[in-house]
Write a protein that holds these residues in place. Structure first.
Motif, PDB file in Angstrom:
ATOM      1  N   ASP A  36       0.837  -1.204   0.000  1.00  0.00           N
ATOM      2  CA  ASP A  36       0.000   0.000   0.000  1.00  0.00           C
ATOM      3  C   ASP A  36       0.866   1.247   0.000  1.00  0.00           C
ATOM      4  N   THR A  37       0.371   2.282  -0.650  1.00  0.00           N
ATOM      5  CA  THR A  37       1.027   3.591  -0.607  1.00  0.00           C
ATOM      6  C   THR A  37       0.347   4.427   0.457  1.00  0.00           C
ATOM      7  N   ILE A  38       1.111   4.916   1.410  1.00  0.00           N
ATOM      8  CA  ILE A  38       0.539   5.659   2.526  1.00  0.00           C
ATOM      9  C   ILE A  38       1.098   7.075   2.547  1.00  0.00           C
ATOM     10  N   ALA A  39       0.350   7.951   3.201  1.00  0.00           N
ATOM     11  CA  ALA A  39       0.762   9.341   3.356  1.00  0.00           C
ATOM     12  C   ALA A  39       1.261   9.573   4.773  1.00  0.00           C
ATOM     13  N   ILE A  40       1.971  10.661   4.948  1.00  0.00           N
ATOM     14  CA  ILE A  40       2.432  11.027   6.288  1.00  0.00           C
ATOM     15  C   ILE A  40       1.225  11.234   7.200  1.00  0.00           C
ATOM     16  N   ASP A  41       1.322  10.722   8.408  1.00  0.00           N
ATOM     17  CA  ASP A  41       0.290  10.839   9.449  1.00  0.00           C
ATOM     18  C   ASP A  41      -0.953  10.009   9.164  1.00  0.00           C
ATOM     19  N   GLN A  42      -0.890   9.104   8.185  1.00  0.00           N
ATOM     20  CA  GLN A  42      -2.013   8.197   7.949  1.00  0.00           C
ATOM     21  C   GLN A  42      -2.000   7.101   9.009  1.00  0.00           C
ATOM     22  N   PRO A  43      -3.138   6.818   9.681  1.00  0.00           N
ATOM     23  CA  PRO A  43      -3.165   5.724  10.660  1.00  0.00           C
ATOM     24  C   PRO A  43      -2.831   4.399   9.981  1.00  0.00           C
ATOM     25  N   VAL A  44      -1.912   3.642  10.576  1.00  0.00           N
ATOM     26  CA  VAL A  44      -1.463   2.400   9.953  1.00  0.00           C
ATOM     27  C   VAL A  44      -1.676   1.187  10.850  1.00  0.00           C
ATOM     28  N   ILE A  45      -1.827   1.394  12.155  1.00  0.00           N
ATOM     29  CA  ILE A  45      -1.944   0.262  13.076  1.00  0.00           C
ATOM     30  C   ILE A  45      -2.816   0.674  14.254  1.00  0.00           C
ATOM     31  N   GLU A  46      -3.558  -0.297  14.779  1.00  0.00           N
ATOM     32  CA  GLU A  46      -4.388  -0.094  15.956  1.00  0.00           C
ATOM     33  C   GLU A  46      -3.829  -0.992  17.057  1.00  0.00           C
ATOM     34  N   VAL A  47      -3.448  -0.378  18.194  1.00  0.00           N
ATOM     35  CA  VAL A  47      -2.852  -1.143  19.286  1.00  0.00           C
ATOM     36  C   VAL A  47      -3.646  -0.918  20.561  1.00  0.00           C
ATOM     37  N   GLU A  48      -3.594  -1.909  21.434  1.00  0.00           N
ATOM     38  CA  GLU A  48      -4.274  -1.818  22.725  1.00  0.00           C
ATOM     39  C   GLU A  48      -3.233  -1.853  23.836  1.00  0.00           C
ATOM     40  N   SER A  49      -3.173  -0.770  24.595  1.00  0.00           N
ATOM     41  CA  SER A  49      -2.350  -0.756  25.790  1.00  0.00           C
ATOM     42  C   SER A  49      -3.245  -1.101  26.971  1.00  0.00           C
ATOM     43  N   SER A  50      -2.691  -1.082  28.177  1.00  0.00           N
ATOM     44  CA  SER A  50      -3.497  -1.363  29.355  1.00  0.00           C
ATOM     45  C   SER A  50      -4.459  -0.238  29.658  1.00  0.00           C
ATOM     46  N   LYS A  51      -4.327   0.892  28.968  1.00  0.00           N
ATOM     47  CA  LYS A  51      -5.207   2.032  29.209  1.00  0.00           C
ATOM     48  C   LYS A  51      -6.314   2.138  28.169  1.00  0.00           C
ATOM     49  N   SER A  52      -5.962   2.037  26.900  1.00  0.00           N
ATOM     50  CA  SER A  52      -6.963   2.275  25.861  1.00  0.00           C
ATOM     51  C   SER A  52      -6.488   1.684  24.538  1.00  0.00           C
TER      52      SER A  52
END
Length: 489
Positions: free
Chosen positions: A28-44
């Motif tokens: 994929d071609t992505i732009a700067i500041d494009q969301p690329v990953i969703e992560v879960e920490s112990s907070k949110s």
């Protein structure tokens, strides 16, 4: 030339996170500041934007894998690579970095609307880019306290149809069902299928844990039926013999196939933090509990009068929160925590009211900061905002820290009372049971009244029973006669 996207410091002392989903794919071609990953920490759960633009060369880490701050999770290469027969021009001196907030294309003739491949963004907060995020927010319609979000409601109600168990379809190329809970993803993955291929029963086809468990049960039942239907017929000659053939006993294999499987659920993410905090609370805090049945009939009458006078709705939870804040100003020792290192009781000046909420991610306690300085209307709006976010558990880390006292409306779960565990390091937690009509004595006569049970669990190191009972009876008096609070305003 490749650029490595390193998992940044997640703040709040958090050094690890679990990969919930990848928002891009290799190539994929992505732009700067494009969301690329969703992560879960112990907070949110947060989306992380890429500080680089270009073509995604590698995704380092699988869904469900725990990654640590400073670890490379994605590699990006330049969008355009030189061909084999084209000489590479000598590199030109790099221009000085533009000041924060300046338009780097203001003084050049190049098209400023296209970010150069491989370039990086400026300072980026965790989970937020410097450009606007256009991804829609997923918000189910129902919250912990039964308050519906003000988001758009369905245009029409579809007539109820007989429920059918979710089925796994061939892996589709598009239109996958949404899955919010990492626990649901992991449960499906451990049983050999992808949860996104199920038809969810939640809002907007959201796949819930019951959908995954239902499919696992259906699959086990189908396997048992297949085993029962295995060929066991006797040869044709057996049916023409003069002596009847004995009936064969059913095989023992189906019984073993029907045995339910054990499921291992890792204690990780939010559940791990909750477990550690509850264990610490039980280990360190010598807690005691006092409770009281309260006639809440006048509270409902006051709520109705507020609606008639202002045209605005005030929830019962918001009104009790108002009484709770007033009680903490009268009994400030309950708005404290214990500093075990210095052996001191830290009495907090501000009331940061935590609201216990059941979310798809589990039990969370978002906080209304500075509740002591809010009007009843402002407090109501703040609580309503937290309830709306509780529908999907998408709280920013700052909203889950700094609480000094917790209000827990477990009556919404259909129970009268509970011996709650104090939210460490706080000193007390007030519980609200369900509100139901009961026989009650009023002016020496039996009447039907709306009754609620209040329970206060408190740290006996901080105060004695007299302080706890004084606070509880004050809140009870406000519920029984809301006008009595006017004397303290």
């Amino acid at each position: 030339m490749g650029q490595n996207f390193i998992l940044p410091d997640l703040g709040e002392g958090l050094t690890e996170a679990e990969i919930v989903s990848w928002l891009v794919a290799v190539g994929d071609t992505i732009a700067i500041d494009q969301p690329v990953i969703e992560v879960e920490s112990s907070k949110s759960i947060v989306e992380l934007p890429s500080p680089y633009g270009g073509v995604v060369e590698a995704l380092i880490g699988d869904v469900g894998q725990v990654v640590h701050a400073g670890q490379v999770i994605l590699t990006v290469t330049d969008t355009v690579a030189p061909s084999a027969g084209t000489p590479t021009p000598p590199p030109s001196p790099a221009p000085p970095a533009p000041d924060s907030g300046a338009d780097s294309g203001a003084d050049s003739g190049a098209d400023s609307s296209v970010a150069p491949a491989g370039s990086a963004s400026g300072a980026v907060l965790v989970g937020y880019g410097t450009s606007e995020n256009t991804r829609p927010v997923r918000r189910p319609a129902q919250g912990r306290f039964g308050i519906r979000s003000s988001a758009a409601q369905p245009a029409a109600v579809t007539p109820a149809t007989p429920a059918t168990p979710p089925r796994v379809a061939p892996t589709p190329r598009s239109g996958r069902s949404p899955v919010v809970s990492p626990l649901v993803r992991r449960l499906a993955r451990e049983n050999g299928f992808d949860a996104t291929t199920l038809q969810g029963s939640g809002p907007d086809a959201l796949v819930l844990r019951r959908d995954v468990e239902s499919y696992i049960r259906d699959r086990a039942a189908a396997a048992a039926e297949t085993a029962v239907a295995a060929p066991v017929a006797a040869p044709a000659s057996a049916f023409v013999a003069p002596v009847a053939a004995p009936v064969a006993a059913p095989p023992a294999a189906p019984e073993a196939a029907m045995k339910p499987e054990d499921i291992r659920i890792p204690i990780s993410g939010l559940r791990k933090v909750v477990s550690e905090r509850m264990t610490t609370s039980r280990r360190e805090i010598p807690e005691a509990t006092v409770w009281l049945d309260v006639d809440a009939t006048e509270l409902f009458a006051a709520r109705d009068r507020l609606l008639a006078a202002t045209g605005e709705r005030f929830s019962v939870t918001a009104l009790i929160a108002r009484f709770t804040v007033a009680g903490l100003r009268r009994y400030p020792l309950l708005n404290s925590s214990v500093d075990t290192a210095s052996q001191e009781i830290l009495q907090h000046g501000a009331v940061n009211l935590g609201i216990a909420a059941q979310t798809p991610r589990g039990l969370m306690v978002p906080v209304v900061h500075g509740a002591h300085a809010l009007t009843t209307r402002q407090l109501r709006d703040s609580i309503a905002g937290l309830v709306g976010q509780a529908a999907d558990g998408a709280f920013p880390p700052a909203a889950l820290s700094g609480g000094t006292f917790t209000l827990n409306n477990f009556g919404a779960l259909g129970v009268d009372g509970s011996a709650a565990i104090i939210n460490h390091p706080e000193a007390a937690i007030l519980g609200i049971g369900r509100m139901i009509e009961r026989p009650w004595v009023v002016n020496h006569e039996l009447a039907v009244r709306t009754v609620v049970e209040l329970s206060l669990v408190f740290d006996h190191r901080v105060c004695d029973g007299g302080t706890a009972a004084g606070f509880l009876t004050f809140v009870a008096a406000c519920i029984e006669s809301p006008v009595s609070l006017l004397a303290d305003l």
